[in-house]
Structure formats: structure tokens, C-alpha cells
Design a protein around this motif. Structure first.
Motif, PDB file in Angstrom:
ATOM      1  N   SER A   9      24.246  -3.583 -22.089  1.00  0.00           N
ATOM      2  CA  SER A   9      22.979  -4.222 -21.898  1.00  0.00           C
ATOM      3  C   SER A   9      22.020  -4.279 -21.360  1.00  0.00           C
ATOM      4  CB  SER A   9      22.849  -5.630 -21.454  1.00  0.00           C
ATOM      5  OG  SER A   9      23.723  -5.800 -20.290  1.00  0.00           O
ATOM      6  N   ALA A  10      21.627  -3.220 -21.019  1.00  0.00           N
ATOM      7  CA  ALA A  10      21.064  -2.406 -20.332  1.00  0.00           C
ATOM      8  C   ALA A  10      20.231  -0.898 -20.872  1.00  0.00           C
ATOM      9  CB  ALA A  10      20.931  -1.692 -18.558  1.00  0.00           C
ATOM     10  N   VAL A  11      19.573  -1.273 -21.799  1.00  0.00           N
ATOM     11  CA  VAL A  11      19.209   0.514 -22.733  1.00  0.00           C
ATOM     12  C   VAL A  11      18.178   0.704 -22.068  1.00  0.00           C
ATOM     13  CG1 VAL A  11      18.372   1.079 -24.450  1.00  0.00           C
ATOM     14  CG2 VAL A  11      19.786  -1.189 -24.992  1.00  0.00           C
ATOM     15  N   CYS A  12      18.076   2.425 -22.094  1.00  0.00           N
ATOM     16  CA  CYS A  12      17.060   2.668 -20.736  1.00  0.00           C
ATOM     17  C   CYS A  12      16.239   4.171 -21.555  1.00  0.00           C
ATOM     18  CB  CYS A  12      17.259   3.044 -19.604  1.00  0.00           C
ATOM     19  SG  CYS A  12      15.798   3.053 -18.361  1.00  0.00           S
ATOM     20  N   SER A  13      15.558   4.116 -21.687  1.00  0.00           N
ATOM     21  CA  SER A  13      14.830   5.796 -22.270  1.00  0.00           C
ATOM     22  C   SER A  13      14.879   6.901 -21.899  1.00  0.00           C
ATOM     23  CB  SER A  13      13.027   5.358 -22.686  1.00  0.00           C
ATOM     24  OG  SER A  13      12.222   5.303 -21.335  1.00  0.00           O
ATOM     25  N   ALA A  14      14.284   7.907 -21.780  1.00  0.00           N
ATOM     26  CA  ALA A  14      14.855   9.234 -20.594  1.00  0.00           C
ATOM     27  C   ALA A  14      13.798   8.388 -19.623  1.00  0.00           C
ATOM     28  CB  ALA A  14      14.098  10.643 -20.606  1.00  0.00           C
ATOM     29  N   ILE A  15      13.410   8.877 -18.404  1.00  0.00           N
ATOM     30  CA  ILE A  15      12.882   8.872 -16.890  1.00  0.00           C
ATOM     31  C   ILE A  15      11.591   9.693 -16.831  1.00  0.00           C
ATOM     32  CG2 ILE A  15      12.402   8.965 -14.724  1.00  0.00           C
ATOM     33  CD1 ILE A  15      14.156   6.622 -15.603  1.00  0.00           C
ATOM     34  N   VAL A  16       9.967   9.364 -17.633  1.00  0.00           N
ATOM     35  CA  VAL A  16       8.843  10.416 -17.390  1.00  0.00           C
ATOM     36  C   VAL A  16       8.279   9.656 -15.704  1.00  0.00           C
ATOM     37  CG1 VAL A  16       6.856  10.719 -18.059  1.00  0.00           C
ATOM     38  CG2 VAL A  16       8.393   8.730 -19.203  1.00  0.00           C
ATOM     39  N   PRO A  17       8.723  11.046 -14.958  1.00  0.00           N
ATOM     40  CA  PRO A  17       8.341  11.049 -13.136  1.00  0.00           C
ATOM     41  C   PRO A  17       6.607  10.842 -13.699  1.00  0.00           C
ATOM     42  CG  PRO A  17       9.448  13.555 -14.215  1.00  0.00           C
ATOM     43  CD  PRO A  17       9.443  12.998 -15.543  1.00  0.00           C
ATOM     44  N   ALA A  18       6.256  10.360 -12.266  1.00  0.00           N
ATOM     45  CA  ALA A  18       5.282   9.949 -12.312  1.00  0.00           C
ATOM     46  C   ALA A  18       3.935  10.977 -11.720  1.00  0.00           C
ATOM     47  CB  ALA A  18       5.016   8.533 -10.822  1.00  0.00           C
ATOM     48  N   ASN A  19       5.345  12.042 -10.867  1.00  0.00           N
ATOM     49  CA  ASN A  19       4.495  13.489 -10.370  1.00  0.00           C
ATOM     50  C   ASN A  19       3.312  12.695  -9.638  1.00  0.00           C
ATOM     51  OD1 ASN A  19       5.785  15.247 -11.033  1.00  0.00           O
ATOM     52  ND2 ASN A  19       5.359  15.449 -13.570  1.00  0.00           N
ATOM     53  N   GLY A  20       3.243  12.155  -8.912  1.00  0.00           N
ATOM     54  CA  GLY A  20       1.874  11.893  -8.161  1.00  0.00           C
ATOM     55  C   GLY A  20       0.708  10.984  -8.390  1.00  0.00           C
ATOM     56  N   ARG A  21       0.850  10.139 -10.116  1.00  0.00           N
ATOM     57  CA  ARG A  21       0.375   9.851 -10.267  1.00  0.00           C
ATOM     58  C   ARG A  21      -0.424   8.268 -10.126  1.00  0.00           C
ATOM     59  NH1 ARG A  21       1.506   7.004 -16.575  1.00  0.00           N
ATOM     60  NH2 ARG A  21       3.177   8.564 -16.396  1.00  0.00           N
ATOM     61  N   ALA A  22      -1.017   7.690 -10.356  1.00  0.00           N
ATOM     62  CA  ALA A  22      -1.493   6.498  -9.570  1.00  0.00           C
ATOM     63  C   ALA A  22      -0.458   4.681 -10.522  1.00  0.00           C
ATOM     64  CB  ALA A  22      -2.844   5.585 -10.055  1.00  0.00           C
ATOM     65  N   VAL A  23      -0.332   3.838  -9.805  1.00  0.00           N
ATOM     66  CA  VAL A  23       0.925   3.358 -10.391  1.00  0.00           C
ATOM     67  C   VAL A  23       0.272   3.196 -11.336  1.00  0.00           C
ATOM     68  CG1 VAL A  23       1.759   0.973  -9.856  1.00  0.00           C
ATOM     69  CG2 VAL A  23       1.622   1.998  -7.818  1.00  0.00           C
ATOM     70  N   ALA A  47       1.192  -1.496  -0.174  1.00  0.00           N
ATOM     71  CA  ALA A  47      -0.188   0.024  -0.244  1.00  0.00           C
ATOM     72  C   ALA A  47       0.892   1.409  -0.017  1.00  0.00           C
ATOM     73  CB  ALA A  47      -0.684  -0.134   1.008  1.00  0.00           C
ATOM     74  N   ASP A  48       1.969   0.875   0.786  1.00  0.00           N
ATOM     75  CA  ASP A  48       2.753   2.366   0.545  1.00  0.00           C
ATOM     76  C   ASP A  48       3.874   2.400  -0.726  1.00  0.00           C
ATOM     77  OD1 ASP A  48       1.658   3.015   2.872  1.00  0.00           O
ATOM     78  OD2 ASP A  48       3.407   1.538   3.939  1.00  0.00           O
ATOM     79  N   ALA A  49       4.182   1.521  -1.712  1.00  0.00           N
ATOM     80  CA  ALA A  49       4.939   0.950  -2.434  1.00  0.00           C
ATOM     81  C   ALA A  49       4.859   2.975  -3.472  1.00  0.00           C
ATOM     82  CB  ALA A  49       4.626  -0.157  -3.288  1.00  0.00           C
ATOM     83  N   ALA A  50       3.288   3.118  -3.953  1.00  0.00           N
ATOM     84  CA  ALA A  50       3.768   3.967  -4.771  1.00  0.00           C
ATOM     85  C   ALA A  50       5.174   5.675  -3.882  1.00  0.00           C
ATOM     86  CB  ALA A  50       2.594   4.509  -5.233  1.00  0.00           C
ATOM     87  N   ASP A  51       5.181   5.445  -3.340  1.00  0.00           N
ATOM     88  CA  ASP A  51       5.601   6.467  -2.881  1.00  0.00           C
ATOM     89  C   ASP A  51       7.070   6.277  -2.897  1.00  0.00           C
ATOM     90  OD1 ASP A  51       3.524   7.337  -1.335  1.00  0.00           O
ATOM     91  OD2 ASP A  51       4.263   6.312   0.811  1.00  0.00           O
ATOM     92  N   LEU A  52       7.294   5.158  -3.233  1.00  0.00           N
ATOM     93  CA  LEU A  52       9.281   5.244  -3.635  1.00  0.00           C
ATOM     94  C   LEU A  52       9.248   5.690  -5.102  1.00  0.00           C
ATOM     95  CD1 LEU A  52       9.868   1.722  -1.744  1.00  0.00           C
ATOM     96  CD2 LEU A  52       9.397   3.635  -0.808  1.00  0.00           C
ATOM     97  N   ILE A  53       8.515   5.571  -5.535  1.00  0.00           N
ATOM     98  CA  ILE A  53       8.243   5.411  -7.386  1.00  0.00           C
ATOM     99  C   ILE A  53       8.840   7.637  -7.669  1.00  0.00           C
ATOM    100  CG2 ILE A  53       7.331   5.327  -9.568  1.00  0.00           C
ATOM    101  CD1 ILE A  53       5.887   2.921  -8.445  1.00  0.00           C
TER     102      ILE A  53
END
Ligand code: MN
Length: 235
Positions: free
Chosen positions: A140-154, A100-106
Motif C-alpha cells: 500500500s505504500a508506493v514510492c519513487s526513488a529518493i531524490v537527495p535534498a543536497n542542502g537545497r531549501a525545504v 527552524a532546524d527541521a531542514a537539517d533532518l531531511i
């Protein structure tokens, strides 16, 4: 006072952040194995969530490659595979976190490719050895830019697709994750102190396969991001 080093230390691996001029410094890269049923079955290792827990492997942060780059076809393999994945970027420390608290970490999300030397991974798997040669190799670890969650649902749904040279090779939906993001963060934080800079590759859907020099990969997680990669000549 700055430290005196024998030689110049490597730069901090980092990713661009959408809407920010500050970059996201990457500390660790965790990857979830077998987190879509259809992929687990294609790997001949079906998952029974009732009796199993997720499992993880890691990639060294220096393996990180930004979306849009060209990487050489790696040494040591004849079966270099893509795995298209939704990536979670941790922005807050957490240990033994409740679902229930996991979203806070993202902090945010990204689209990633867990590039794999499949032949070496499977040899290691069959011999009961670590997967490092198959998974934790340079670029071996390809990644896009990070898109901030800005408080939206998981993120718990959205098409996840990979095209190679314009042909669809993987097509699924994030809603088919066996262990969803809160479950993963709750479980992983039983074993590690999660902290800002941790990336979590959440697993790939079915349809993994080989690429060759000259291939152009485009992956997309709907509502999150796209990731692009070109396969160069053998190194
Ligand atoms: Mn993977």
C-alpha cells in the motif's frame, strides 16, 4: 558473529537513491491525514488549523512498493483508492525539533502513493476504530526513488498531479499543504524520535478516487519525482 534465526528474516525494505548506488533503508512510514483543505472537505472532515493539530497514521515498512511495479487489486475492498503525495525522507535523528532546524533532518524527497482501501477506512472511521485495515495493508505504500535534498531549501511549492490512464485526477500544489514540512517535522518529533530511514507521506490533495484492474497511474511532484503504478488482477 551472525545471529541464528529460526527462519530467514525478511529483507530490509529500501528505496533506490538518485545518483547513488547505495539504497535508502526504510525504518518507519508515517502518513499525515487531511493536510490539504480541499481534500479534508471532500472527506467531510474540514480542518481548522487555528484549533487543530496534524494527525498521523503509520504503515508497516514491509508495505513498501517501488515505483514502476504492478500490484494486484487487493483483497477485502471494493473501493481501492489512490492518494498522490510528496514524501519526505529523514536522514538525521531529531527529537523535539524546532521548525527552524527541521531542514537539517531531511535527506531527500520522493513522490509516493498512499494506496487506500477506502471502504474499510471509512467503516473504521465511523466506528471509531483504528485505520489499519484501510491503510496499512500489503503493497500500500508506493514510492519513487529518493531524490537527495543536497542542502537545497525545504520543498514548499510545486505542482502535485496524478493521472490515471492519461487523465488528470488530482492537480494541486505543495504550497497548499495545511501544515508545511517544517511544521510537520516539528510536530511529529514531539511524539517520536525521528531517525534516518523514516519516511513521511505528507498528505494528499483533493480528487482521490477508485482504480480498477488494468489502470495505469502516473504521479508527479514538480521538481521532485514521478511515481508509476499499474493495478493488476484481483488476488
Ligand atoms: Mn494519505
Amino acid at each position: 558473529m551472525t545471529e541464528k534465526y529460526l527462519f530467514q528474516p525478511a529483507a530490509v525494505p529500501s528505496l533506490a537513491v538518485v545518483g547513488s548506488d547505495a539504497r535508502y533503508p526504510v525504518g518507519r512510514i508515517f502518513c499525515v491525514g487531511r493536510n490539504y483543505h480541499a481534500h479534508a472537505i471532500e472527506m467531510a472532515r474540514p480542518v481548522d488549523k487555528a484549533t487543530m493539530r496534524p494527525f498521523y497514521f503509520t504503515k508497516t515498512p514491509s508495505t513498501l512498493v517501488a515505483s514502476g511495479e504492478t500490484v494486484p487489486y487487493p483483497t477485502g475492498t471494493e473501493n481501492y483508492h489512490y492518494e498522490m503525495e510528496l514524501v519526505v525522507a529523514i536522514g538525521k535523528a531529531g527529537f523535539r525539533v524546532a521548525e527552524a532546524d527541521a531542514a537539517d533532518l531531511i535527506y531527500g524527497y520522493a513522490a509516493g502513493l498512499d494506496m487506500t482501501r477506502r471502504d474499510l477506512q471509512l467503516v473504521a472511521r465511523e466506528q471509531g476504530r483504528p485505520w489499519d485495515l484501510g491503510k496499512d495493508f500489503e503493497r500500500s505504500a508506493v514510492c519513487s526513488a529518493i531524490v537527495p535534498a543536497n542542502g537545497r531549501a525545504v520543498v514548499d511549492r510545486g505542482e502535485i498531479v496524478l493521472e490515471v490512464n492519461g487523465e488528470t485526477r488530482q492537480s494541486s500544489d505543495v504550497s497548499k499543504l495545511i501544515w508545511d514540512i517544517p511544521e510537520l517535522l516539528a510536530d511529529l518529533s514531539q511524539f517520536y524520535h525521528l531517525q534516518p530511514g523514516d519516511l513521511i507521506y505528507t498528505g494528499t490533495p483533493e480528487g482521490v478516487g477508485p482504480v480498477v484492474s488494468g489502470d495505469r497511474l502516473v504521479g508527479r511532484v514538480a521538481g521532485v519525482a514521478e511515481v508509476h503504478l499499474t493495478i493488476g488482477e484481483r488476488e
